[in-house]
Design an enzyme around this catalytic site. Structure first.
Site, short mmCIF file in Angstrom:
data_model
loop_
_atom_site.label_atom_id
_atom_site.label_comp_id
_atom_site.label_asym_id
_atom_site.label_seq_id
_atom_site.Cartn_x
_atom_site.Cartn_y
_atom_site.Cartn_z
N ARG A 164 -2.49 1.62 9.51
CA ARG A 164 -3.70 2.44 9.32
C ARG A 164 -4.80 1.98 10.26
NH1 ARG A 164 -1.29 2.48 4.35
NH2 ARG A 164 -0.58 4.56 3.83
N ASP A 182 3.82 3.28 9.47
CA ASP A 182 3.28 4.15 8.43
C ASP A 182 2.63 5.33 9.13
OD1 ASP A 182 2.13 5.13 5.90
OD2 ASP A 182 2.34 3.08 5.18
N HIS A 226 6.43 7.88 3.91
CA HIS A 226 5.40 7.22 4.72
C HIS A 226 5.82 7.10 6.19
CE1 HIS A 226 2.14 5.92 2.03
NE2 HIS A 226 3.05 5.80 1.08
N GLU A 258 6.59 5.99 -2.60
CA GLU A 258 5.88 7.26 -2.52
C GLU A 258 6.52 8.30 -1.61
OE1 GLU A 258 1.33 6.03 -3.43
OE2 GLU A 258 1.98 5.52 -1.40
N TRP A 288 4.53 -3.04 -7.58
CA TRP A 288 3.12 -2.73 -7.26
C TRP A 288 2.48 -1.74 -8.20
CZ3 TRP A 288 0.85 1.97 -5.54
CH2 TRP A 288 1.74 3.02 -5.32
N TRP A 296 -4.26 -3.11 2.35
CA TRP A 296 -4.09 -1.80 3.00
C TRP A 296 -5.37 -1.53 3.76
CZ3 TRP A 296 0.75 -0.41 2.68
CH2 TRP A 296 1.51 -0.84 1.58
N THR A 297 -5.25 -0.90 4.93
CA THR A 297 -6.43 -0.91 5.80
C THR A 297 -6.99 0.47 6.15
OG1 THR A 297 -5.01 -1.07 7.76
CG2 THR A 297 -5.79 -3.15 6.79
C1 ACM Z 1 1.91 1.18 -2.09
O1 ACM Z 1 0.77 0.83 -2.39
N1 ACM Z 1 2.17 2.45 -1.81
C2 ACM Z 1 3.02 0.24 -2.05
#
Ligand code: ACM
Ligand code: ZN
Length: 355
Positions: A7, A36, A114, A170, A236, A312-313
């Site tokens: 990201r 991603d 993703h 996801e 997670w 996560w960025t």
């Molecule tokens: C995630 O936060 N989708 C692993």
């Protein structure tokens, strides 16, 4: 610690600085989120278009690009291009640098979801055969497995880690429902829904990794349908998935969002730079006890291999901002030593004292 370098891109120099910090605080794994929708960051010699076509995007600002604009990738030379990638030489250098400090680097290559960026370079790998139509690989297409095995072969040459993280989180799965190739695969393999189709996909990748002496690690959605027999699970969505996997004899890394997601606010939101919704202050991270169930402690001590903090960025565009989000909360992640503890009394004063 996991750092999302898709990201936003972080330089090799910055990665090494974080390796130094992890070593200093006795954290022993660096989980490198390399691919991603934000851009593909790893040079793969067999598939050069990955970095040529998707390591740069039309703008830096995530909200503008992803949520308000067209999510297009571009070439490094285009005006306004934002991005970057790691050469194989960069990777070898970082892996060796980390190893000297007793840190194993675990790469993550996202599949089957993703993966938006991949299809800007290789559109035939998605169900409709067109770029910008789905974030998911087509599990009905054997070329997808040829491609992923080619990528993973180079990944295994670069990263000696026992585990290779294949994402697994996801997946949208929407196009799989109407794709003739996916439907044929489901019929041929006796799969009753898209969860089982995903399990087929993951198990096929696991066989490939196992045949090369590696183990598959994935986010907890890899438990949908059926968990691959030798896979390890990164829990997670909460702790339930991890506990269930451990009870079934799978190794687990605990990283429940409510305690371990360092992209969330660490203080009152109006005092903070924009972050992901959710409140994860230092005390909350420090209070996390992955082996709270005393009856199951012996079993959990055996299967819960660790706790992980994730950055996560999407909302983290600069190295300074990344460090602001990582520390001191990563130090609270570092307190866990693998054993159940009888009692944890925690206030912000004790957390700060401990730092
Ligand atoms: C995630 O936060 N989708 C692993
Ligand atoms: Zn398909």
């Amino acid at each position: 610690m996991m750092l999302d370098c898709s990201r936003h891109f972080f330089t090799p120099q910055f990665i090494k600085k974080q390796i130094d910090a992890l070593a200093y605080f006795k954290l022993n794994r660096f989980h490198w989120h390399l691919t991603d929708g934000g851009g593909w960051r790893l040079e793969v010699k067999k598939y050069p278009k990955l970095i040529e076509e998707t390591a740069y995007r039309t703008q830096n600002d995530w909200t503008k690009w992803w949520r308000e604009h067209d999510r297009r990738y571009c070439h490094a030379s285009d005006s306004g291009a934002y991005g970057g990638y790691y050469t194989q030489e960069d990777v070898r250098d970082i892996v060796a640098y980390a190893a000297k400090q007793h840190i194993t680097v675990i790469p993550e290559i996202e599949m089957p979801g993703h993966s938006n960026e991949v299809f800007a370079a290789y559109p035939n790998l998605t169900c409709e055969g067109k770029a910008y139509t789905s974030p998911d690989f087509c599990p009905g297409n054997d070329s997808v497995f040829t491609f992923l095995e080619g990528v993973l072969t180079e990944v295994m040459q670069l990263f000696p880690s026992k585990y290779i993280h294949i994402g697994g989180d996801e997946a949208w799965q929407e196009k799989w429902k109407s794709c003739p190739k996916c439907q044929k695969r489901m019929k041929d393999e006796g799969l009753k829904d898209t969860h089982e189709l995903q399990a087929y996909f993951i198990m096929r990748i696991e066989k490939f990794l196992n045949a090369h002496g590696r183990k598959l690690l994935g986010w907890d959605e890899i438990m949908q349908g059926q968990l691959a027999p030798n896979a390890a699970v990164m829990s997670w969505t909460g702790e339930e998935a991890g506990l269930k996997a451990a009870k079934a004899g799978h190794h687990v890394v605990m990283t429940p969002g409510a305690y371990c997601y360092l992209d969330m606010y660490q203080d009152v939101p109006f005092t903070q730079p924009k972050a992901m919704g959710g409140y994860v202050p230092l005390e909350k991270v420090y209070s996390y006890e992955p082996i709270a169930n005393k009856e199951a402690a012996t079993m959990l001590e055996k299967y819960v291999d660790g706790v992980q903090g994730n950055l996560w960025t999407e909302e983290v565009p600069t190295p300074e901002h990344a460090e602001y989000m990582l520390y001191p909360r990563m130090l609270a992640i570092a307190r866990w030593d693998g054993h159940a503890i009888d009692q944890l009394t925690i206030t912000s004063e004790t957390a700060l004292f401990m730092l």
